[in-house]
Design a protein around this motif. Structure first.
Motif, mmCIF file in Angstrom:
data_model
loop_
_atom_site.group_PDB
_atom_site.id
_atom_site.type_symbol
_atom_site.label_atom_id
_atom_site.label_comp_id
_atom_site.label_asym_id
_atom_site.label_seq_id
_atom_site.Cartn_x
_atom_site.Cartn_y
_atom_site.Cartn_z
ATOM 1 N N TRP A 1 32.072 67.448 34.987
ATOM 2 C CA TRP A 1 32.903 67.892 33.867
ATOM 3 C C TRP A 1 33.305 69.346 34.047
ATOM 4 C CZ3 TRP A 1 35.538 65.664 30.067
ATOM 5 C CH2 TRP A 1 36.022 66.470 29.039
ATOM 6 N N MET A 2 34.583 69.647 33.770
ATOM 7 C CA MET A 2 35.093 71.009 33.844
ATOM 8 C C MET A 2 35.578 71.429 32.453
ATOM 9 S SD MET A 2 34.709 71.752 37.064
ATOM 10 C CE MET A 2 35.757 73.181 37.329
ATOM 11 N N GLY A 3 35.399 72.700 32.106
ATOM 12 C CA GLY A 3 35.893 73.207 30.831
ATOM 13 C C GLY A 3 34.852 73.118 29.734
ATOM 14 N N ASP A 4 35.329 73.030 28.497
ATOM 15 C CA ASP A 4 34.476 73.052 27.304
ATOM 16 C C ASP A 4 33.508 71.869 27.319
ATOM 17 O OD1 ASP A 4 33.441 72.806 24.685
ATOM 18 O OD2 ASP A 4 35.248 73.636 23.784
ATOM 19 N N TRP B 1 22.315 79.381 16.114
ATOM 20 C CA TRP B 1 23.142 80.592 16.194
ATOM 21 C C TRP B 1 24.416 80.353 16.993
ATOM 22 C CZ3 TRP B 1 22.563 86.112 15.163
ATOM 23 C CH2 TRP B 1 21.724 86.347 14.065
ATOM 24 N N LEU B 2 24.349 79.547 18.039
ATOM 25 C CA LEU B 2 25.551 79.219 18.790
ATOM 26 C C LEU B 2 26.512 78.401 17.927
ATOM 27 C CD1 LEU B 2 27.187 79.187 21.392
ATOM 28 C CD2 LEU B 2 25.830 77.212 22.146
ATOM 29 N N THR B 3 25.973 77.481 17.141
ATOM 30 C CA THR B 3 26.799 76.708 16.212
ATOM 31 C C THR B 3 27.531 77.637 15.246
ATOM 32 O OG1 THR B 3 25.367 74.767 16.358
ATOM 33 C CG2 THR B 3 26.744 74.957 14.400
ATOM 34 N N ALA B 4 26.813 78.606 14.680
ATOM 35 C CA ALA B 4 27.422 79.555 13.750
ATOM 36 C C ALA B 4 28.483 80.417 14.444
ATOM 37 C CB ALA B 4 26.336 80.444 13.143
ATOM 38 N N TYR B 5 28.182 80.871 15.641
ATOM 39 C CA TYR B 5 29.113 81.711 16.403
ATOM 40 C C TYR B 5 30.430 80.974 16.634
ATOM 41 C CZ TYR B 5 30.847 84.713 20.216
ATOM 42 O OH TYR B 5 31.601 85.550 21.008
ATOM 43 N N ARG B 6 30.346 79.723 17.077
ATOM 44 C CA ARG B 6 31.557 78.947 17.349
ATOM 45 C C ARG B 6 32.332 78.667 16.062
ATOM 46 N NH1 ARG B 6 33.361 75.602 21.618
ATOM 47 N NH2 ARG B 6 34.572 73.768 21.001
ATOM 48 N N MET B 7 31.622 78.325 14.983
ATOM 49 C CA MET B 7 32.288 78.070 13.709
ATOM 50 C C MET B 7 33.123 79.259 13.276
ATOM 51 S SD MET B 7 29.213 76.267 11.529
ATOM 52 C CE MET B 7 30.175 75.911 10.040
ATOM 53 N N LEU B 8 32.514 80.437 13.302
ATOM 54 C CA LEU B 8 33.142 81.624 12.728
ATOM 55 C C LEU B 8 34.161 82.269 13.657
ATOM 56 C CD1 LEU B 8 33.143 83.418 10.220
ATOM 57 C CD2 LEU B 8 31.284 84.750 11.239
ATOM 58 N N PHE B 9 33.801 82.417 14.937
ATOM 59 C CA PHE B 9 34.636 83.206 15.846
ATOM 60 C C PHE B 9 35.583 82.376 16.703
ATOM 61 C CE2 PHE B 9 30.694 86.044 15.718
ATOM 62 C CZ PHE B 9 31.185 86.793 14.665
ATOM 63 N N VAL B 10 35.302 81.089 16.873
ATOM 64 C CA VAL B 10 36.136 80.256 17.744
ATOM 65 C C VAL B 10 36.990 79.279 16.944
ATOM 66 C CG1 VAL B 10 36.126 78.617 19.671
ATOM 67 C CG2 VAL B 10 34.418 80.455 19.591
ATOM 68 N N LYS B 11 36.426 78.645 15.932
ATOM 69 C CA LYS B 11 37.101 77.548 15.249
ATOM 70 C C LYS B 11 37.815 77.937 13.956
ATOM 71 C CE LYS B 11 36.251 73.826 17.757
ATOM 72 N NZ LYS B 11 37.334 72.933 18.215
ATOM 73 N N SER B 12 37.354 78.967 13.266
ATOM 74 C CA SER B 12 37.872 79.212 11.915
ATOM 75 C C SER B 12 39.251 79.853 11.881
ATOM 76 C CB SER B 12 36.898 80.094 11.128
ATOM 77 O OG SER B 12 36.995 81.454 11.534
ATOM 78 N N THR C 1 29.840 76.360 23.867
ATOM 79 C CA THR C 1 29.846 76.329 25.328
ATOM 80 C C THR C 1 28.838 77.335 25.887
ATOM 81 O OG1 THR C 1 31.518 78.052 25.550
ATOM 82 C CG2 THR C 1 32.309 75.786 25.260
ATOM 83 N N LYS C 2 28.582 77.203 27.183
ATOM 84 C CA LYS C 2 27.718 78.173 27.849
ATOM 85 C C LYS C 2 28.329 79.570 27.788
ATOM 86 C CE LYS C 2 25.609 79.321 32.312
ATOM 87 N NZ LYS C 2 25.533 78.966 33.767
ATOM 88 N N ALA C 3 29.652 79.660 27.952
ATOM 89 C CA ALA C 3 30.328 80.961 27.890
ATOM 90 C C ALA C 3 30.182 81.578 26.505
ATOM 91 C CB ALA C 3 31.794 80.808 28.255
ATOM 92 N N GLU C 4 30.260 80.750 25.453
ATOM 93 C CA GLU C 4 30.082 81.257 24.091
ATOM 94 C C GLU C 4 28.643 81.698 23.853
ATOM 95 O OE1 GLU C 4 33.662 78.354 22.508
ATOM 96 O OE2 GLU C 4 31.596 77.901 21.955
ATOM 97 N N LEU C 5 27.682 80.957 24.405
ATOM 98 C CA LEU C 5 26.283 81.375 24.290
ATOM 99 C C LEU C 5 26.065 82.712 25.001
ATOM 100 C CD1 LEU C 5 23.343 80.959 23.494
ATOM 101 C CD2 LEU C 5 23.065 79.498 25.520
ATOM 102 N N GLU C 6 26.685 82.878 26.153
ATOM 103 C CA GLU C 6 26.575 84.146 26.874
ATOM 104 C C GLU C 6 27.147 85.292 26.038
ATOM 105 O OE1 GLU C 6 27.308 85.684 31.449
ATOM 106 O OE2 GLU C 6 28.688 84.192 30.609
ATOM 107 N N ALA C 7 28.291 85.048 25.377
ATOM 108 C CA ALA C 7 28.902 86.069 24.525
ATOM 109 C C ALA C 7 28.026 86.375 23.323
ATOM 110 C CB ALA C 7 30.287 85.611 24.075
ATOM 111 N N LEU C 8 27.403 85.353 22.753
ATOM 112 C CA LEU C 8 26.498 85.543 21.617
ATOM 113 C C LEU C 8 25.290 86.383 22.016
ATOM 114 C CD1 LEU C 8 25.221 84.958 18.839
ATOM 115 C CD2 LEU C 8 24.514 82.723 19.745
ATOM 116 N N ILE C 9 24.705 86.069 23.157
ATOM 117 C CA ILE C 9 23.558 86.848 23.641
ATOM 118 C C ILE C 9 23.957 88.306 23.825
ATOM 119 C CG2 ILE C 9 21.995 87.184 25.597
ATOM 120 C CD1 ILE C 9 22.054 84.109 25.974
#
Length: 321
Positions: free
Chosen positions: A89-92, A140-151, A272-280
Protein backbone atom coordinates in the motif's frame (compact mmCIF):
# COMPACT_ATOMS: atom_id res chain seq x y z
CA UNK A 1 5.13 -13.55 28.49
CA UNK A 2 2.68 -11.45 30.50
CA UNK A 3 -0.18 -10.15 28.37
CA UNK A 4 -3.72 -8.75 28.54
CA UNK A 5 -5.99 -10.70 26.19
CA UNK A 6 -9.46 -11.98 25.31
CA UNK A 7 -10.29 -15.59 24.40
CA UNK A 8 -14.06 -15.33 23.92
CA UNK A 9 -16.32 -12.28 23.39
CA UNK A 10 -18.90 -11.08 25.94
CA UNK A 11 -21.13 -8.37 24.43
CA UNK A 12 -23.01 -7.74 27.69
CA UNK A 13 -20.24 -8.12 30.27
CA UNK A 14 -16.85 -7.27 28.72
CA UNK A 15 -14.81 -7.39 31.93
CA UNK A 16 -15.87 -10.99 32.52
CA UNK A 17 -13.67 -12.13 29.62
CA UNK A 18 -10.66 -9.88 30.29
CA UNK A 19 -7.65 -12.08 31.01
CA UNK A 20 -4.24 -11.11 32.38
CA UNK A 21 -1.81 -13.98 32.09
CA UNK A 22 0.70 -15.84 29.99
CA UNK A 23 0.76 -15.81 26.18
CA UNK A 24 3.37 -17.02 23.65
CA UNK A 25 6.05 -14.52 22.64
CA UNK A 26 5.57 -13.07 19.14
CA UNK A 27 7.51 -14.27 16.11
CA UNK A 28 8.31 -11.49 13.64
CA UNK A 29 7.79 -12.39 9.94
CA UNK A 30 9.89 -10.87 7.16
CA UNK A 31 9.80 -7.09 7.27
CA UNK A 32 8.64 -7.08 10.88
CA UNK A 33 10.51 -6.72 14.16
CA UNK A 34 9.91 -7.34 17.84
CA UNK A 35 9.60 -4.49 20.35
CA UNK A 36 10.19 -4.77 24.08
CA UNK A 37 7.13 -2.90 25.33
CA UNK A 38 7.66 -0.28 28.03
CA UNK A 39 4.19 1.31 28.01
CA UNK A 40 0.78 1.02 26.33
CA UNK A 41 -2.39 3.05 26.72
CA UNK A 42 -6.00 1.93 27.08
CA UNK A 43 -8.58 2.91 24.46
CA UNK A 44 -12.31 2.31 23.98
CA UNK A 45 -11.27 0.05 21.11
CA UNK A 46 -10.03 -2.42 23.73
CA UNK A 47 -13.43 -2.50 25.45
CA UNK A 48 -15.10 -3.02 22.07
CA UNK A 49 -12.74 -5.94 21.40
CA UNK A 50 -13.84 -7.63 24.63
CA UNK A 51 -17.42 -7.35 23.34
CA UNK A 52 -16.48 -8.86 19.99
CA UNK A 53 -17.04 -5.59 18.10
CA UNK A 54 -14.60 -5.67 15.18
CA UNK A 55 -12.97 -8.80 16.59
CA UNK A 56 -14.76 -12.05 15.73
CA UNK A 57 -14.36 -15.08 17.98
CA UNK A 58 -12.38 -16.98 15.33
CA UNK A 59 -9.48 -14.49 15.72
CA UNK A 60 -9.27 -15.08 19.47
CA UNK A 61 -7.31 -15.46 21.70
CA UNK A 62 -6.18 -11.93 20.92
CA UNK A 63 -3.81 -9.76 22.89
CA UNK A 64 -5.37 -6.31 23.27
CA UNK A 65 -3.71 -2.93 22.72
CA UNK A 66 -3.44 -0.66 19.68
CA UNK A 67 -0.42 1.46 20.62
CA UNK A 68 2.91 1.17 22.41
CA UNK A 69 6.27 2.66 23.13
CA UNK A 70 9.34 0.60 23.87
CA UNK A 71 12.79 -0.51 22.79
CA UNK A 72 13.60 -2.05 19.41
CA UNK A 73 16.04 -4.86 18.71
CA UNK A 74 18.88 -2.35 18.31
CA UNK A 75 18.23 -0.71 21.69
CA UNK A 76 16.51 2.40 20.30
CA UNK A 77 13.57 4.01 22.09
CA UNK A 78 10.62 3.94 19.68
CA UNK A 79 6.92 4.73 19.27
CA UNK A 80 4.72 2.22 17.41
CA UNK A 81 2.28 3.41 14.75
CA UNK A 82 -0.61 1.00 15.23
CA UNK A 83 -2.24 1.20 11.76
CA UNK A 84 -1.15 -1.90 9.83
CA UNK A 85 -1.54 -1.45 6.07
CA UNK A 86 -0.93 -4.09 3.42
CA UNK A 87 2.76 -4.37 2.41
CA UNK A 88 2.32 -2.84 -1.06
CA UNK A 89 0.00 0.00 0.00
CA UNK A 90 1.19 3.51 -0.89
CA UNK A 91 -0.10 6.79 0.58
CA UNK A 92 -2.55 7.34 3.44
CA UNK A 93 -2.59 4.10 5.42
CA UNK A 94 -6.03 4.84 6.88
CA UNK A 95 -7.57 4.59 3.37
CA UNK A 96 -6.26 1.07 2.72
CA UNK A 97 -9.42 -1.09 2.54
CA UNK A 98 -7.47 -3.97 4.11
CA UNK A 99 -5.86 -1.95 6.88
CA UNK A 100 -6.21 -3.03 10.49
CA UNK A 101 -5.12 -1.88 13.91
CA UNK A 102 -2.94 -3.89 16.22
CA UNK A 103 -5.20 -6.35 18.11
CA UNK A 104 -7.64 -6.77 15.18
CA UNK A 105 -5.76 -9.16 12.88
CA UNK A 106 -2.32 -9.15 14.46
CA UNK A 107 -1.68 -9.63 18.18
CA UNK A 108 -1.82 -6.38 20.13
CA UNK A 109 0.60 -4.42 22.27
CA UNK A 110 -0.60 -5.10 25.85
CA UNK A 111 2.23 -7.53 26.47
CA UNK A 112 5.90 -7.67 27.30
CA UNK A 113 6.69 -7.89 23.56
CA UNK A 114 4.85 -7.05 20.33
CA UNK A 115 5.68 -7.76 16.68
CA UNK A 116 5.17 -4.85 14.26
CA UNK A 117 6.23 -3.92 10.72
CA UNK A 118 9.61 -2.18 10.77
CA UNK A 119 8.09 0.68 8.76
CA UNK A 120 5.69 1.38 11.64
CA UNK A 121 8.39 2.57 14.04
CA UNK A 122 9.25 6.17 14.88
CA UNK A 123 11.96 7.46 17.24
CA UNK A 124 10.74 8.42 20.71
CA UNK A 125 12.06 11.84 21.78
CA UNK A 126 13.95 11.81 25.07
CA UNK A 127 11.64 14.59 26.32
CA UNK A 128 8.66 12.21 26.36
CA UNK A 129 8.28 9.45 28.94
CA UNK A 130 7.38 6.00 27.67
CA UNK A 131 3.87 6.37 29.13
CA UNK A 132 3.37 9.77 27.46
CA UNK A 133 4.64 8.44 24.13
CA UNK A 134 2.30 5.43 24.32
CA UNK A 135 -0.70 7.76 24.54
CA UNK A 136 0.04 9.37 21.17
CA UNK A 137 -0.54 6.72 18.44
CA UNK A 138 -4.26 6.15 19.04
CA UNK A 139 -6.14 8.81 21.01
CA UNK A 140 -3.82 11.75 20.40
CA UNK A 141 -3.24 10.89 16.75
CA UNK A 142 -7.01 10.61 16.28
CA UNK A 143 -7.45 14.08 17.80
CA UNK A 144 -4.61 15.55 15.73
CA UNK A 145 -6.11 14.30 12.46
CA UNK A 146 -9.62 15.43 13.41
CA UNK A 147 -8.58 18.97 14.21
CA UNK A 148 -5.65 19.71 11.90
CA UNK A 149 -6.27 17.47 8.89
CA UNK A 150 -10.01 16.86 8.55
CA UNK A 151 -11.84 19.84 10.04
CA UNK A 152 -10.66 22.67 7.79
CA UNK A 153 -10.96 24.96 10.83
CA UNK A 154 -8.51 27.77 11.50
CA UNK A 155 -6.92 29.06 14.71
CA UNK A 156 -9.18 31.61 16.36
CA UNK A 157 -12.37 29.74 15.51
CA UNK A 158 -14.60 28.15 18.16
CA UNK A 159 -14.60 24.37 18.52
CA UNK A 160 -16.94 22.36 20.76
CA UNK A 161 -15.52 19.11 22.14
CA UNK A 162 -18.21 16.69 23.31
CA UNK A 163 -17.38 14.65 26.44
CA UNK A 164 -14.64 16.51 28.23
CA UNK A 165 -12.75 13.74 30.00
CA UNK A 166 -11.94 10.99 27.49
CA UNK A 167 -8.56 10.41 25.90
CA UNK A 168 -9.42 11.92 22.50
CA UNK A 169 -11.34 14.78 24.13
CA UNK A 170 -8.50 15.78 26.46
CA UNK A 171 -6.09 15.58 23.51
CA UNK A 172 -8.35 17.90 21.49
CA UNK A 173 -8.40 20.41 24.35
CA UNK A 174 -4.61 20.47 24.75
CA UNK A 175 -3.83 20.44 21.01
CA UNK A 176 -6.51 23.02 20.21
CA UNK A 177 -5.40 25.39 22.93
CA UNK A 178 -1.74 25.10 21.85
CA UNK A 179 -2.68 25.88 18.24
CA UNK A 180 -4.83 28.92 19.06
CA UNK A 181 -8.35 27.55 18.77
CA UNK A 182 -11.13 28.66 21.12
CA UNK A 183 -12.08 25.38 22.80
CA UNK A 184 -15.44 24.79 24.46
CA UNK A 185 -16.34 21.46 26.06
CA UNK A 186 -19.26 19.57 27.53
CA UNK A 187 -19.02 17.31 30.57
CA UNK A 188 -21.41 15.25 32.66
CA UNK A 189 -20.07 16.38 36.04
CA UNK A 190 -18.72 19.53 37.64
CA UNK A 191 -15.47 17.65 38.30
CA UNK A 192 -15.00 16.74 34.63
CA UNK A 193 -15.81 20.29 33.49
CA UNK A 194 -13.37 21.79 36.00
CA UNK A 195 -10.64 19.42 34.82
CA UNK A 196 -11.26 20.47 31.20
CA UNK A 197 -10.93 24.13 32.14
CA UNK A 198 -7.66 23.35 33.92
CA UNK A 199 -6.38 21.74 30.70
CA UNK A 200 -7.04 24.91 28.72
CA UNK A 201 -10.68 24.87 27.61
CA UNK A 202 -12.14 28.38 27.54
CA UNK A 203 -15.64 27.35 28.67
CA UNK A 204 -17.25 24.15 29.93
CA UNK A 205 -20.97 23.32 29.84
CA UNK A 206 -23.27 20.61 31.10
CA UNK A 207 -24.03 17.90 28.56
CA UNK A 208 -26.77 19.11 26.22
CA UNK A 209 -26.70 22.69 27.51
CA UNK A 210 -27.68 25.59 25.26
CA UNK A 211 -24.49 27.38 24.25
CA UNK A 212 -24.00 31.19 24.37
CA UNK A 213 -23.56 31.12 20.58
CA UNK A 214 -23.20 28.55 17.83
CA UNK A 215 -19.73 27.19 17.07
CA UNK A 216 -17.64 26.77 13.92
CA UNK A 217 -16.91 23.09 14.52
CA UNK A 218 -17.78 20.16 16.75
CA UNK A 219 -15.48 17.23 17.56
CA UNK A 220 -17.57 14.09 18.16
CA UNK A 221 -16.52 10.79 19.73
CA UNK A 222 -19.65 10.12 21.83
CA UNK A 223 -22.31 9.30 19.24
CA UNK A 224 -25.99 8.84 20.00
CA UNK A 225 -26.01 10.64 23.35
CA UNK A 226 -24.61 13.92 21.98
CA UNK A 227 -25.29 13.86 18.23
CA UNK A 228 -28.43 16.02 18.24
CA UNK A 229 -26.77 18.59 20.48
CA UNK A 230 -23.73 18.64 18.18
CA UNK A 231 -25.84 19.29 15.07
CA UNK A 232 -27.87 22.02 16.78
CA UNK A 233 -24.73 23.73 18.14
CA UNK A 234 -23.20 24.43 14.72
CA UNK A 235 -23.28 27.71 12.83
CA UNK A 236 -24.60 27.59 9.26
CA UNK A 237 -21.78 26.14 7.18
CA UNK A 238 -20.16 24.54 10.24
CA UNK A 239 -18.35 21.20 10.35
CA UNK A 240 -18.82 18.17 12.56
CA UNK A 241 -15.89 15.73 12.66
CA UNK A 242 -16.66 12.29 14.07
CA UNK A 243 -14.14 9.60 14.96
CA UNK A 244 -16.15 7.40 17.30
CA UNK A 245 -19.48 6.64 18.91
CA UNK A 246 -18.98 5.28 22.42
CA UNK A 247 -22.70 5.60 23.27
CA UNK A 248 -24.08 4.13 20.05
CA UNK A 249 -23.71 4.20 16.27
CA UNK A 250 -27.23 5.10 15.11
CA UNK A 251 -28.40 8.56 16.20
CA UNK A 252 -31.16 10.44 14.41
CA UNK A 253 -29.45 11.96 11.37
CA UNK A 254 -31.32 15.31 11.53
CA UNK A 255 -30.83 15.65 7.78
CA UNK A 256 -33.13 18.68 7.67
CA UNK A 257 -30.62 20.66 9.74
CA UNK A 258 -27.67 19.24 7.80
CA UNK A 259 -28.91 20.38 4.38
CA UNK A 260 -30.81 23.50 5.40
CA UNK A 261 -27.85 25.01 7.28
CA UNK A 262 -25.31 23.44 4.89
CA UNK A 263 -23.35 21.52 7.49
CA UNK A 264 -20.42 19.24 6.74
CA UNK A 265 -20.20 15.88 8.51
CA UNK A 266 -16.70 14.42 8.18
CA UNK A 267 -15.48 11.02 9.28
CA UNK A 268 -11.97 10.56 10.63
CA UNK A 269 -10.10 7.43 11.69
CA UNK A 270 -6.73 7.28 13.47
CA UNK A 271 -3.99 8.89 11.36
CA UNK A 272 -0.97 8.28 9.16
CA UNK A 273 2.61 7.62 10.19
CA UNK A 274 3.54 11.07 8.83
CA UNK A 275 0.84 12.67 11.00
CA UNK A 276 2.07 10.75 14.05
CA UNK A 277 5.58 12.01 13.33
CA UNK A 278 4.24 15.59 13.14
CA UNK A 279 2.33 15.11 16.40
CA UNK A 280 5.43 13.83 18.18
CA UNK A 281 7.36 16.83 16.89
CA UNK A 282 4.59 19.19 18.04
CA UNK A 283 4.82 17.76 21.56
CA UNK A 284 8.61 18.11 21.57
CA UNK A 285 8.53 21.72 20.28
CA UNK A 286 5.60 23.11 22.30
CA UNK A 287 6.07 21.18 25.53
CA UNK A 288 2.48 19.90 25.55
CA UNK A 289 2.04 16.40 26.93
CA UNK A 290 -0.77 13.84 27.08
CA UNK A 291 -2.94 14.12 30.14
CA UNK A 292 -2.44 10.81 31.98
CA UNK A 293 -5.20 10.13 34.48
CA UNK A 294 -3.62 7.03 35.98
CA UNK A 295 -0.52 4.95 35.29
CA UNK A 296 -0.66 1.29 36.34
CA UNK A 297 1.57 -1.79 36.00
CA UNK A 298 0.32 -4.03 33.19
CA UNK A 299 -0.43 -6.74 35.77
CA UNK A 300 -3.10 -4.40 37.22
CA UNK A 301 -4.76 -3.74 33.86
CA UNK A 302 -8.18 -4.81 35.14
CA UNK A 303 -8.27 -1.72 37.39
CA UNK A 304 -7.78 0.51 34.36
CA UNK A 305 -10.45 -1.28 32.31
CA UNK A 306 -12.91 -0.89 35.19
CA UNK A 307 -12.21 2.86 35.37
CA UNK A 308 -12.86 3.28 31.66
CA UNK A 309 -16.01 1.17 31.66
CA UNK A 310 -17.43 3.17 34.57
CA UNK A 311 -16.46 6.52 33.03
CA UNK A 312 -14.02 7.37 35.84
CA UNK A 313 -11.46 8.98 33.58
CA UNK A 314 -9.79 12.35 33.20
CA UNK A 315 -7.34 11.78 30.40
CA UNK A 316 -5.50 8.65 29.41
CA UNK A 317 -5.02 5.37 31.28
CA UNK A 318 -1.53 3.96 30.74
CA UNK A 319 -0.04 0.58 31.59
CA UNK A 320 3.70 0.20 32.10
CA UNK A 321 6.16 -2.68 32.14
Amino acid sequence: MLAVFVATPAPKDPLSVLEVGDRPEPVAPDGWTTIQVKAVSLNHHDLFSLQGIGLPAERMPMILGTDASGIDEDGNEVVVHGVISTPDWMGDETLDPKRSLLSEVHQGSMAEKVAVPKRNLLPKPAELSFAEAACLPTAWLTAYRMLFVKSGLRPGQTVLVQGASGGVATALIVLGRAAGYRIWVTGRSEEKRAAALALGAEQAFESGARLPERVDGVMETVGEATWSHSIKSLKPGGVLVTSGATTGFNPGAELNRVFFTQLSVVGSTMGTKAELEALIQMCAVTGIRPQIDVELPLAQARDGFERMLEGRTNGKIAFTL
